[in-house]
Each structure stands twice: as structure tokens, then as C-alpha cells.
Write a protein that holds these residues in place. Structure first.
Motif, PDB file in Angstrom:
ATOM      1  N   HIS A 113     -93.512 -93.888  -2.871  1.00  0.00           N
ATOM      2  CA  HIS A 113     -93.617 -94.413  -4.233  1.00  0.00           C
ATOM      3  C   HIS A 113     -92.959 -93.495  -5.266  1.00  0.00           C
ATOM      4  O   HIS A 113     -92.807 -93.885  -6.417  1.00  0.00           O
ATOM      5  CB  HIS A 113     -95.086 -94.632  -4.604  1.00  0.00           C
ATOM      6  N   LEU A 114     -92.574 -92.276  -4.859  1.00  0.00           N
ATOM      7  CA  LEU A 114     -91.914 -91.373  -5.802  1.00  0.00           C
ATOM      8  C   LEU A 114     -90.505 -91.884  -6.088  1.00  0.00           C
ATOM      9  O   LEU A 114     -89.629 -91.841  -5.241  1.00  0.00           O
ATOM     10  CB  LEU A 114     -91.864 -89.954  -5.232  1.00  0.00           C
ATOM     11  N   PHE A 115     -90.283 -92.377  -7.301  1.00  0.00           N
ATOM     12  CA  PHE A 115     -88.996 -92.931  -7.739  1.00  0.00           C
ATOM     13  C   PHE A 115     -88.464 -93.962  -6.737  1.00  0.00           C
ATOM     14  O   PHE A 115     -87.287 -93.968  -6.380  1.00  0.00           O
ATOM     15  CB  PHE A 115     -87.971 -91.821  -7.951  1.00  0.00           C
ATOM     16  N   GLU A 116     -89.377 -94.804  -6.301  1.00  0.00           N
ATOM     17  CA  GLU A 116     -89.002 -95.819  -5.313  1.00  0.00           C
ATOM     18  C   GLU A 116     -87.908 -96.740  -5.837  1.00  0.00           C
ATOM     19  O   GLU A 116     -87.033 -97.183  -5.081  1.00  0.00           O
ATOM     20  CB  GLU A 116     -90.236 -96.636  -4.933  1.00  0.00           C
ATOM     21  N   ALA A 117     -87.923 -97.017  -7.145  1.00  0.00           N
ATOM     22  CA  ALA A 117     -86.932 -97.918  -7.734  1.00  0.00           C
ATOM     23  C   ALA A 117     -85.602 -97.235  -8.024  1.00  0.00           C
ATOM     24  O   ALA A 117     -84.640 -97.897  -8.395  1.00  0.00           O
ATOM     25  CB  ALA A 117     -87.481 -98.533  -9.031  1.00  0.00           C
ATOM     26  N   ASN A 118     -85.554 -95.910  -7.858  1.00  0.00           N
ATOM     27  CA  ASN A 118     -84.327 -95.173  -8.147  1.00  0.00           C
ATOM     28  C   ASN A 118     -84.057 -94.182  -7.016  1.00  0.00           C
ATOM     29  O   ASN A 118     -84.356 -92.991  -7.123  1.00  0.00           O
ATOM     30  CB  ASN A 118     -84.456 -94.436  -9.484  1.00  0.00           C
ATOM     31  N   PRO A 119     -83.460 -94.638  -5.914  1.00  0.00           N
ATOM     32  CA  PRO A 119     -83.223 -93.771  -4.749  1.00  0.00           C
ATOM     33  C   PRO A 119     -82.363 -92.551  -5.069  1.00  0.00           C
ATOM     34  O   PRO A 119     -82.580 -91.481  -4.504  1.00  0.00           O
ATOM     35  CB  PRO A 119     -82.519 -94.711  -3.756  1.00  0.00           C
ATOM     36  N   ALA A 120     -81.396 -92.700  -5.981  1.00  0.00           N
ATOM     37  CA  ALA A 120     -80.525 -91.576  -6.312  1.00  0.00           C
ATOM     38  C   ALA A 120     -81.319 -90.454  -6.976  1.00  0.00           C
ATOM     39  O   ALA A 120     -81.156 -89.271  -6.646  1.00  0.00           O
ATOM     40  CB  ALA A 120     -79.389 -92.037  -7.222  1.00  0.00           C
ATOM     41  N   LEU A 121     -82.193 -90.821  -7.912  1.00  0.00           N
ATOM     42  CA  LEU A 121     -83.020 -89.818  -8.589  1.00  0.00           C
ATOM     43  C   LEU A 121     -83.990 -89.174  -7.603  1.00  0.00           C
ATOM     44  O   LEU A 121     -84.217 -87.962  -7.653  1.00  0.00           O
ATOM     45  CB  LEU A 121     -83.789 -90.466  -9.737  1.00  0.00           C
ATOM     46  N   ARG A 122     -84.546 -89.970  -6.714  1.00  0.00           N
ATOM     47  CA  ARG A 122     -85.439 -89.424  -5.690  1.00  0.00           C
ATOM     48  C   ARG A 122     -84.712 -88.395  -4.827  1.00  0.00           C
ATOM     49  O   ARG A 122     -85.243 -87.331  -4.529  1.00  0.00           O
ATOM     50  CB  ARG A 122     -85.979 -90.559  -4.819  1.00  0.00           C
ATOM     51  N   ARG A 123     -83.479 -88.698  -4.473  1.00  0.00           N
ATOM     52  CA  ARG A 123     -82.682 -87.792  -3.641  1.00  0.00           C
ATOM     53  C   ARG A 123     -82.454 -86.464  -4.359  1.00  0.00           C
ATOM     54  O   ARG A 123     -82.541 -85.388  -3.759  1.00  0.00           O
ATOM     55  CB  ARG A 123     -81.342 -88.468  -3.313  1.00  0.00           C
ATOM     56  N   VAL A 124     -82.167 -86.533  -5.667  1.00  0.00           N
ATOM     57  CA  VAL A 124     -81.935 -85.319  -6.454  1.00  0.00           C
ATOM     58  C   VAL A 124     -83.218 -84.494  -6.555  1.00  0.00           C
ATOM     59  O   VAL A 124     -83.194 -83.271  -6.375  1.00  0.00           O
ATOM     60  CB  VAL A 124     -81.413 -85.675  -7.861  1.00  0.00           C
ATOM     61  N   VAL A 125     -84.337 -85.150  -6.846  1.00  0.00           N
ATOM     62  CA  VAL A 125     -85.607 -84.441  -7.004  1.00  0.00           C
ATOM     63  C   VAL A 125     -86.013 -83.765  -5.704  1.00  0.00           C
ATOM     64  O   VAL A 125     -86.388 -82.582  -5.689  1.00  0.00           O
ATOM     65  CB  VAL A 125     -86.704 -85.410  -7.483  1.00  0.00           C
ATOM     66  N   VAL A 126     -85.932 -84.480  -4.596  1.00  0.00           N
ATOM     67  CA  VAL A 126     -86.292 -83.892  -3.302  1.00  0.00           C
ATOM     68  C   VAL A 126     -85.335 -82.760  -2.947  1.00  0.00           C
ATOM     69  O   VAL A 126     -85.735 -81.731  -2.388  1.00  0.00           O
ATOM     70  CB  VAL A 126     -86.305 -84.976  -2.203  1.00  0.00           C
ATOM     71  N   GLY A 127     -84.056 -82.927  -3.299  1.00  0.00           N
ATOM     72  CA  GLY A 127     -83.086 -81.873  -3.016  1.00  0.00           C
ATOM     73  C   GLY A 127     -83.342 -80.616  -3.816  1.00  0.00           C
ATOM     74  O   GLY A 127     -83.230 -79.495  -3.303  1.00  0.00           O
TER      75      GLY A 127
END
Length: 214
Positions: free
Chosen positions: A171-185
Motif C-alpha cells: 500500500h506504500l505509494f501503490e498508485a505511484n510505482p515510480a515514487l515507491r521505487r525511489v523511496v525504497v531505493g
């Protein structure tokens, strides 16, 4: 109004290599911080640079760990790691308690000797000593907190720059995969530990040193 090709390329690069950009950000502000310290800029400027240095990895780490339920960590722990971590916490607590007793007695004696039994000076010297001791203790506790969070990050997302599979809730930034990728990175354990320890090192040095003449 659409974004320019240059902006789009930068955005794509950040999405593909968030850790590289995070390290670059920290290196740039770390270099500026060294310049500020060497040129003896105002202390507020130093703290502003430190805040900017740790900002990306800290925000990303808070978002990742805050969204991960505690139950997830329990499911990732073995019985050995569960008890070993608590054993280390007890040892650290016992050592800190013993050190506080010894240091407290030493400080009390030093203050009385330095003031030469002049009661009106004892309080002032005591406050000066605490202004040095408290930031050091706070820095050590912060360093332990940073390393603890980094250890959790290893368990949640591993060491990869952009993990192919992680345990961060969907559910973390589920609607924005690109932002999720940046945050996890950016929530990389090594980056967070390195930037967090900068604060632990800079904190005590910002209050200066104390000299007591006997």
C-alpha cells in the motif's frame, strides 16, 4: 504544461538509480559541510547543511519503516536473532548504567575540586559539564538508533539498490510505482547508516569542549 526533455531524463534517472542520486546528494552537501567547518561559518549553517545531507535517506527510511507493521519483523526473526538482539540491548543498558555511575561520581568530585568548595561556582561548572556530557550521550544513543533502523532496513528491503522483491507493504505509494521505487531505493541501509552517523559525530563537536582548571 508538460515537462522538458531534460527534466524527464533526470526524473527517469532518479527512478532507475535512486541510490546513486542519494549518495551524490549526500556527497555534495558533505563537501559543502566540510568547507563550512573549515571556514568557520555560523553554526546554524552547519546544522542546515547536516539537515539537507540526511534529508532524503531519513524521509525515505521513515516512510518505509512507518508503513511496515511490527508483526512483519517478528515473522522475519529467528529464535536466535530474537534473543541475541535483546541480549545485546541488556548488555548495552548495563554498560550505560555502570558508566553513568562512574562518570557521575567523577563529575561530582571534579566540580567540587574545580570550585575549591566555593558553592556559588559549583552550579555554573555543573551546567557547563552537562552541556558537554548530554550531547555526547545523546549522540551515542542516536548512533545506536540509526544502526538499529539500518538493521531493520536490511530485513525489510535488503542491500540491492532497487530490490526486485521486498517486504515493504504494497500500500506504500501503490498508485505511484515510480515514487515507491525511489523511496525504497533511498531507504538503503548503508546510505541511512552513513548519513545518520554524520549527525552523531557532528552533534557533540558543535558544542565545543570544556576545560576545567584545578
Amino acid at each position: 504544461m508538460g515537462s522538458t526533455p531534460g527534466t524527464a531524463r533526470i526524473t527517469t534517472s532518479i527512478t532507475r538509480h535512486p541510490l546513486v542520486w542519494g549518495v551524490g546528494w549526500s556527497v555534495v552537501f558533505g563537501a559543502v559541510l566540510l568547507i563550512a567547518v573549515s571556514l568557520d561559518w555560523h553554526g546554524l549553517v552547519d546544522w542546515l547543511l547536516i539537515g539537507l545531507l540526511v534529508l532524503p535517506s531519513t524521509i525515505a527510511t521513515v516512510l518505509v519503516l512507518a508503513s511496515t507493521p511490527r508483526a512483519s519483523f517478528e515473522s522475519m526473526s529467528s529464535v536466535f536473532s530474537h534473543f541475541f538482539v535483546r541480549y545485546l540491548a541488556l548488555v548495552f543498558g548495563l554498560a550505560a548504567w555502570g558508566l553513568s555511575v562512574v562518570v557521575g561520581a567523577a563529575i561530582s568530585q571534579s566540580i567540587q575540586l574545580a570550585a575549591e568548595q566555593r558553592e556559588d561556582e559549583i552550579l555554573g561548572i555543573g551546567i557547563d559539564v552537562m552541556l558537554v556530557v548530554v550531547p555526547v550521550v545523546a549522540a551515542l544513543l542516536w548512533a545506536a538508533f540509526v544502526l538499529r533502523c539500518a538493521w531493520f532496513l536490511v530485513r525489510v528491503r535488503g542491500w540491492a539498490e532497487v530490490p526486485g522483491a521486498d517486504r515493504v507493504p504494497s500500500h506504500l505509494f501503490e498508485a505511484n510505482p515510480a515514487l515507491r521505487r525511489v523511496v525504497v531505493g533511498l531507504a538503503h541501509p548503508a546510505l541511512f547508516a552513513a548519513t545518520g552517523l554524520v549527525v552523531a559525530i557532528a552533534g557533540p563537536s558543535s558544542v565545543g569542549t570544556l576545560e576545567i582548571t584545578f
